[in-house]
Design a protein around this motif. Structure first.
Motif, PDB file in Angstrom:
ATOM      1  N   ARG A  12      35.740  56.486  41.868  1.00  0.00           N
ATOM      2  CA  ARG A  12      34.734  55.526  41.409  1.00  0.00           C
ATOM      3  C   ARG A  12      33.669  55.289  42.472  1.00  0.00           C
ATOM      4  NH1 ARG A  12      33.937  50.130  41.830  1.00  0.00           N
ATOM      5  NH2 ARG A  12      35.910  49.781  42.887  1.00  0.00           N
ATOM      6  N   VAL A  14      32.690  57.141  45.092  1.00  0.00           N
ATOM      7  CA  VAL A  14      31.767  58.250  45.348  1.00  0.00           C
ATOM      8  C   VAL A  14      30.877  58.466  44.116  1.00  0.00           C
ATOM      9  CG1 VAL A  14      33.168  60.252  44.601  1.00  0.00           C
ATOM     10  CG2 VAL A  14      31.573  60.491  46.489  1.00  0.00           C
ATOM     11  N   TRP A  15      31.450  58.257  42.917  1.00  0.00           N
ATOM     12  CA  TRP A  15      30.616  58.389  41.728  1.00  0.00           C
ATOM     13  C   TRP A  15      29.489  57.345  41.714  1.00  0.00           C
ATOM     14  CZ3 TRP A  15      27.980  60.995  38.812  1.00  0.00           C
ATOM     15  CH2 TRP A  15      27.319  60.413  37.727  1.00  0.00           C
ATOM     16  N   ASN A  16      29.822  56.087  42.064  1.00  0.00           N
ATOM     17  CA  ASN A  16      28.774  55.051  42.137  1.00  0.00           C
ATOM     18  C   ASN A  16      27.661  55.449  43.090  1.00  0.00           C
ATOM     19  OD1 ASN A  16      29.776  53.193  40.311  1.00  0.00           O
ATOM     20  ND2 ASN A  16      30.968  52.077  41.831  1.00  0.00           N
ATOM     21  N   ILE A  18      26.808  58.562  44.045  1.00  0.00           N
ATOM     22  CA  ILE A  18      26.031  59.685  43.493  1.00  0.00           C
ATOM     23  C   ILE A  18      25.094  59.153  42.399  1.00  0.00           C
ATOM     24  CG2 ILE A  18      26.144  61.885  42.250  1.00  0.00           C
ATOM     25  CD1 ILE A  18      28.912  62.349  43.542  1.00  0.00           C
TER      26      ILE A  18
END
Lengths: 144, 144
Positions: A12, A14-16, A18
């Motif tokens: 979550r 690292v996705w936020n 990116i």
């Protein structure tokens, strides 16, 4: 179990980050990351609207507003499918195609830069772990 | 570059699916995943509100509405910090602590089940790849 030791928390986080990068970049062209992601999920000859959600790993209803906005902004059109008139097909307009190119360029630049930092074998393991999580989710009986 | 071959697309897709699982589970207790994640990021003796965003990899403004909802639902209180009165500290109420336990249990069950399916070495590589992406994002000059 500390959040950092879980599987979901680092995903979550690292996705936020990116997403923030993509949103900042899309903002320079008056778009959003959500729009860019939809553009990239539409095939050159159009994609049935019912297939977009599964392709993106999203529920159809989460997409509805984005698709409506994109239609209003002249990025896509929705037409009845030739072989099945009950089915809507999402097509890119010329403006949509242009924005799709910008999105693609952003994704490629980011991915190539990240890839250059990670050994191929590690990247392969990374994808294989994600596949395993997806398989787990497909067959998940945990909270039934 | 097909979406499946990028780094960001599989991360987003698996994250959306995990989020859906967590949201479904939180819904059974009248909560949301966002609330659960905030609850899990608050230390037993409270956490400065300015530290919550960075801890979760989110921007402060994205958290504001969730924190407001949580306060209204009696899950948290916000008090001035003892050592620095200008700083707000987020504390869990007894109801918040109870909901935190439920969230924790959900996270642990999911993570233990997934872990049981993935060899430890692969998991270690997985975390190391995410660390590398984070380091890249920290030092990112790509779209400057």
């Amino acid at each position: 179990m500390r959040p950092e030791d879980t599987i979901d928390f680092p995903i979550r986080k690292v996705w936020n980050r990116i997403a923030r990068l993509y949103n900042n970049q899309a903002g320079k062209y008056g778009g959003t990351m959500a729009i860019g992601q939809v553009l990239l999920s539409i095939d050159p000859d159009g994609t049935p609207s019912t297939k977009l959600g599964p392709k993106m790993g999203m529920e159809a209803r989460s997409l509805t507003r984005t698709l409506k906005n994109m239609e209003e902004e002249g990025l896509i059109t929705r037409v009845a499918d030739r072989s099945d008139g009950r089915m809507a097909r999402v097509l890119l307009t010329p403006k949509g195609k242009q924005m799709r190119d910008v999105s693609k360029e952003t994704v490629i630049r980011f991915n190539e830069a990240v890839r250059a930092k990670i050994p191929a074998g590690q990247l392969q393991t990374f994808h294989s772990v994600i596949d395993k999580i997806n398989t787990f989710l497909d067959n998940n009986e945990l909270f039934k």
